[in-house]
Structures are given as C-alpha cells and as structure tokens.
Design an enzyme around this catalytic site. Structure first.
Site, mmCIF file in Angstrom:
data_model
loop_
_atom_site.group_PDB
_atom_site.id
_atom_site.type_symbol
_atom_site.label_atom_id
_atom_site.label_comp_id
_atom_site.label_asym_id
_atom_site.label_seq_id
_atom_site.Cartn_x
_atom_site.Cartn_y
_atom_site.Cartn_z
ATOM 1 N N ASN A 9 0.926 -1.177 0.024
ATOM 2 C CA ASN A 9 -0.002 0.025 0.099
ATOM 3 C C ASN A 9 1.095 1.330 -0.105
ATOM 4 O O ASN A 9 1.611 1.699 1.020
ATOM 5 C CB ASN A 9 -0.783 -0.037 1.284
ATOM 6 N N TRP A 10 1.117 1.783 -1.252
ATOM 7 C CA TRP A 10 2.003 2.881 -1.276
ATOM 8 C C TRP A 10 1.552 4.207 -0.510
ATOM 9 O O TRP A 10 2.105 5.111 -0.392
ATOM 10 C CB TRP A 10 2.426 2.999 -2.649
ATOM 11 N N LYS A 11 0.207 4.203 -0.389
ATOM 12 C CA LYS A 11 -0.341 5.573 0.185
ATOM 13 C C LYS A 11 0.000 6.680 -0.762
ATOM 14 O O LYS A 11 0.071 6.529 -1.752
ATOM 15 C CB LYS A 11 -0.153 5.764 1.685
ATOM 16 N N HIS A 96 -9.614 1.268 4.493
ATOM 17 C CA HIS A 96 -8.058 1.596 5.452
ATOM 18 C C HIS A 96 -8.575 2.566 6.465
ATOM 19 O O HIS A 96 -9.358 3.459 6.256
ATOM 20 C CB HIS A 96 -7.324 2.200 4.666
ATOM 21 N N GLU A 98 -7.103 5.061 7.768
ATOM 22 C CA GLU A 98 -6.848 6.309 7.327
ATOM 23 C C GLU A 98 -7.816 6.953 6.679
ATOM 24 O O GLU A 98 -8.433 8.106 6.770
ATOM 25 C CB GLU A 98 -5.445 6.448 6.435
ATOM 26 N N GLU A 168 -5.658 -4.848 10.389
ATOM 27 C CA GLU A 168 -4.759 -3.756 10.707
ATOM 28 C C GLU A 168 -4.767 -2.981 11.936
ATOM 29 O O GLU A 168 -5.697 -2.070 11.806
ATOM 30 C CB GLU A 168 -4.439 -2.961 9.463
ATOM 31 N N GLY A 174 2.300 2.127 10.826
ATOM 32 C CA GLY A 174 3.375 3.324 10.611
ATOM 33 C C GLY A 174 3.996 3.751 11.912
ATOM 34 O O GLY A 174 4.598 4.589 12.160
ATOM 35 N N SER A 214 3.177 -2.253 10.441
ATOM 36 C CA SER A 214 4.735 -2.277 10.734
ATOM 37 C C SER A 214 5.341 -3.686 10.332
ATOM 38 O O SER A 214 6.108 -4.105 11.287
ATOM 39 C CB SER A 214 4.820 -1.949 12.249
ATOM 40 N N GLY A 235 2.785 -1.163 4.279
ATOM 41 C CA GLY A 235 3.045 0.399 3.989
ATOM 42 C C GLY A 235 4.321 0.686 3.865
ATOM 43 O O GLY A 235 4.591 0.625 2.570
HETATM 44 P P1 PGA Z 1 2.773 0.366 7.563
HETATM 45 O O1 PGA Z 1 1.354 0.682 7.097
HETATM 46 O O2 PGA Z 1 3.188 -0.943 6.955
HETATM 47 O O3 PGA Z 1 3.532 1.338 7.185
HETATM 48 O O4 PGA Z 1 2.357 0.077 9.176
HETATM 49 C C1 PGA Z 1 0.427 -0.570 6.815
HETATM 50 C C2 PGA Z 1 -0.741 0.081 6.099
HETATM 51 O O5 PGA Z 1 -1.478 0.987 6.697
HETATM 52 O O6 PGA Z 1 -1.494 -0.735 5.251
#
Ligand code: PGA
Length: 253
Positions: A9-11, A96, A98, A168, A174, A214, A235
């Site tokens: 997931n490049w965000k 997600h 976010e 998640e 993150g 993470s 991510g």
């Molecule tokens: P992260 O994000 O690996 O940077 O913790 C995972 C995600 O939000 O899909």
C-alpha cells in the site's frame, strides 16, 4: 485453497516517475526469482494505467487504494470502480483506517464502495482493525466484527469470494509497533470464525486474511508462520523494492 498474498500500500507516496521506477524494479526482481505467494501493489490512482503497462500481471497484481461510492456522474474529483478496472487493475483496497478516520468513510459508504468494486470485477482488500483505546478496553473482537457486519456481510457467498481481509490494528500502522504474532493469530482466528458463522466453514477456510501494521522483513517470517495469517498488507516497507522483496521472501522460508 486460500491464497497467500503480500500486498503493498504505497499510500500518498511517489510521483509518477518514481512509482513507475519502483514497479519496474520489482517486476525485474520477481521475474528473476519467482515469488512463493501472490504479490500486489497498491498505487495512487494516477499511476495505475501506466504501471499496468510495465508490470507482468502474472507476477504482480495491481490495486487502487480507494474508489468512489457512486457508479458515475457529477461527482467532481472522484474515481469510479469501473475506471479503476479499466486501467488493468485487479484489486482495490477499501476501508483503510486512514480513509475511515481522515475522510469519514462510514460502514454505509464502504458498503456501497465494496458493492461497486465487486460489480466491476475487482477483488477487494478490505481493511479492519481496532484503535489503541479499543484494544486497551479489550473490545477488539467486537470492533472487527462490527466492521465486517457493517460493510461486507451483506454480500452473497459468491460475492464474498472476492473479499480479502486485511487486519490492521491502528496502533501498529506506521508506528513501528507490530502486534506480536500471537496477538495477530488470535484475532485472525477470531475473524475466520466470524466468517465461518456467516458463510460456512469452507468459505472461511478459503478466505485470505492479511496482517498489516509495521510488517517488515525482520518480522514477516514469524507473522506468516501462524496458521491464520495468510500474508501482509505493507505500507512503509513496500516503498523500497528490496524491503518489499524481503517480506515476499518470508514465504520461502
Ligand atoms: P505500515 O502500514 O506497514 O507502514 O505500518 C500498513 C498499512 O497501513 O497498510
């Protein structure tokens, strides 16, 4: 048989040129050394059509990170599931945390997005997971169950086969704070049991449930060794080909 998947997931990272370079680098790496799992990359919308042309879709699946909750029309700035599909993408990440937090996506909105994605032939990587506060109150099971009931348990069994779950925990995204493999396995097994109650044992057994938060090359092997963890949604560590490949290779050990 359920699929093992490592999805990136490049965000909101990488401009078009940087994104294309990363996709090409990964494609070369995986062509040279075939992965032991399915690999997916979730790029920004703007990258999809071009990335679709530079990857071998037999090696790498392509995913959007969102789609609209409406089919088409006067919705300025939105991108429909049909448009995503027309780029060559096969997947879309929905739900997600976010998007739920910053863009106020409710169960109802997500339900519409999921239906449109499936109607347009996309597979959905559907994210669920509790906040730190909810984990402190030990209500994580209720939280993930409500998220499933609110947005995907309206699907028919046939439609549900297009759903990949990504668990998640918000406190692990993150933050560098990964759930222990034991914590993750416990809730993955619970999620599978809830799916079994709704759709039966076979469909539950066939559902891929990814862990996200993470996940990195150093902890992926331990997480993926658990019976109900079928891969990861990655991510930060998906933004460098070598790190992402390190996680993909965890399936080879
Ligand atoms: P992260 O994000 O690996 O940077 O913790 C995972 C995600 O939000 O899909």
């Amino acid at each position: 048989m359920r699929k093992k998947i490592v999805a990136g997931n490049w965000k909101m990272n990488k401009n078009l040129q940087e994104g294309l370079a990363l996709a090409e680098e990964l494609n070369v790496m995986l062509a040279a050394e075939k992965p032991a799992c399915d690999v997916v990359i979730g790029t920004p919308f703007i990258h999809l059509a071009k990335v679709s042309e530079v990857i071998d879709h037999k090696l790498i699946g392509l995913s959007a990170q969102n789609c609209a909750d409406k089919a088409s029309g006067a919705f300025t700035g939105e991108v429909s599931a049909e448009m995503v599909k027309s780029t060559g993408a096969e997947y879309v990440i929905l739900g997600h945390s976010e998007r739920r937090m910053y863009y106020h996506e409710t169960y109802e909105i997500l339900k519409e997005k999921v239906l449109l994605a499936i109607a347009n032939g996309l597979k959905v990587i559907f994210c669920i997971g509790e906040s730190e506060e909810e984990r402190d109150k030990s209500i994580q099971n209720q939280v993930v169950k409500a998220e499933l009931e609110g947005s995907v348990f309206n699907l028919s069994a046939e439609e549900f086969k297009n759903i990949i779950i990504a668990y998640e925990p918000i406190w692990a995204i993150g933050t560098g704070k990964t759930a222990t493999s034991g914590q993750a396995e416990e809730i993955h097994a619970y999620i599978r049991s809830v799916i079994a109650e709704k759709y039966g044992k076979q469909i539950a057994e066939d559902t891929t449930i990814l862990y996200g938060g993470s996940c990195k090359p150093s902890n992926a092997g331990e997480l993926f060794s658990k019976p109900d963890i079928d891969g990861g949604l990655i991510g930060g560590a998906s933004l460098k080909a070598a790190d992402f490949k390190g996680i993909i290779d965890a399936w080879k050990k």
